[in-house]
Design an enzyme around this catalytic site. Structure first.
Site, PDB file in Angstrom:
ATOM      1  N   GLU A  95      85.500   5.679   8.470  1.00 17.50           N
ATOM      2  CA  GLU A  95      85.550   6.630   9.576  1.00 17.50           C
ATOM      3  C   GLU A  95      86.945   7.244   9.718  1.00 17.50           C
ATOM      4  O   GLU A  95      87.083   8.441   9.961  1.00 17.50           O
ATOM      5  CB  GLU A  95      85.138   5.949  10.882  1.00 17.50           C
ATOM      6  N   HIS A 144      82.737  12.329   4.439  1.00 16.83           N
ATOM      7  CA  HIS A 144      81.984  11.147   4.003  1.00 16.83           C
ATOM      8  C   HIS A 144      81.334  11.403   2.647  1.00 16.83           C
ATOM      9  O   HIS A 144      81.320  10.524   1.774  1.00 16.83           O
ATOM     10  CB  HIS A 144      80.890  10.809   5.021  1.00 16.83           C
ATOM     11  N   HIS A 161      84.310  16.320   9.246  1.00 20.48           N
ATOM     12  CA  HIS A 161      84.256  14.853   9.235  1.00 20.48           C
ATOM     13  C   HIS A 161      83.067  14.371   8.407  1.00 20.48           C
ATOM     14  O   HIS A 161      83.211  13.479   7.556  1.00 20.48           O
ATOM     15  CB  HIS A 161      84.142  14.350  10.680  1.00 20.48           C
ATOM     16  N   GLU A 162      81.901  14.964   8.623  1.00 23.73           N
ATOM     17  CA  GLU A 162      80.711  14.531   7.903  1.00 23.73           C
ATOM     18  C   GLU A 162      80.787  14.901   6.426  1.00 23.73           C
ATOM     19  O   GLU A 162      80.363  14.135   5.551  1.00 23.73           O
ATOM     20  CB  GLU A 162      79.461  15.125   8.554  1.00 23.73           C
TER      21      GLU A 162
END
Length: 270
Positions: free
Chosen positions: A203, A149, A145-146
């Site tokens: 997100e 980004h 997930h990070e």
């Protein structure tokens, strides 16, 4: 009416000065993230990555000085092994990211937190590993997930929006005789952009790309659901700071469950 006129002129001047362009930072992958992003051309990916790397170096230096950097060697080895597997899959979304200077470090802290800066600088806090008792698959869900980004350049996108907005304020001030130059606001804009929380749209994109990354790396995408279930119960029902701007738990979990069938076979293909 006059204020509205000045505001319109200021915003138009800001957009012209900033030189915004519509870009797609990543390929869509199997999961299908295709949104066009607005970036300020004068704020290059290279510049943002350099700023992020400098901020990361400062965090490492502070951690080393405080005696909190990379103290748990077992956890650090675990994190770096997971990162190695995930990084091998980033070419699905952007080939240049295979050559980023990826780095993973660990800070001893009770905070439930983790992040990946622009350019691939990853930091985990021991609190999120210890309190949630994360499995390798759940760590992969957070890390993916990070990393998403960074792949989508959400940091540069936020800085671009802040830059245009601040230029608008500066232009309006100049038109009204306040005497504040655009260049005087540059540092404020950069600091604001680098620390902005991600939008709900960003997100969701990170959830989807992260889900595909972990699946391609051979991790169980169902762990993304168990991760956020654990996160929703952290802190006695009060969400940790890490999740303060994230979508509602039920919304996020539902979105992940719907998309798991799209990616769960990908690890088998690799």
């Amino acid at each position: 009416m006059m204020k509205t006129f000045f505001r319109a002129v200021a915003v138009g001047a800001a957009i012209t000065l900033a030189g915004c362009q519509s870009v797609s930072t990543t390929s869509s992958g199997t999961i299908g993230v295709q949104r066009q992003q607005q970036m300020v051309t004068m704020l290059s990916e290279r510049e943002v990555n350099q700023m992020a790397a400098e901020a990361y170096r400062k965090a490492l230096a502070k951690g080393k000085k405080d005696g909190t950097l990379n103290q748990n060697h077992k956890q650090l080895k675990q994190l770096r092994a997971i990162a190695d597997r995930l990084v091998k899959q980033v070419g699905v979304f952007r080939m240049d990211a295979l050559h980023w200077d990826w780095e993973v470090n660990l800070l001893t802290s009770q905070q439930l937190n983790a992040y990946c800066m622009p350019g691939g600088k990853i930091m985990f806090y021991t609190g999120i590993l210890d309190e949630l008792k994360l499995t390798d698959d759940e760590i992969a869900a957070i890390m993916g997930h990070e990393m998403a980004h960074a792949l989508r350049e959400h940091g540069r996108e936020a800085m671009s929006h802040a830059y245009v907005q601040q230029l608008g304020f500066s232009a309006a001030a100049a038109l009204l005789g306040a005497g504040r130059s655009v260049m005087q606001m540059a540092d404020v804009v950069v600091n604001y952009g680098m620390t902005l929380p991600n939008s709900r749209t960003n997100e969701v994109e990170a959830d989807l790309i992260g889900l595909e990354l972990m699946a391609r790396a051979g991790y169980d995408p169902h762990a993304a659901v168990t991760l956020w279930e654990k996160m929703s119960g952290a802190g006695g029902g009060s969400p940790p700071e890490f999740m303060s701007t994230h979508p509602a738990h039920n919304t996020r979990i539902s979105g992940l469950r719907v998309n798991i069938p799209k990616v769960q076979h990908l690890g088998e293909e690799d």
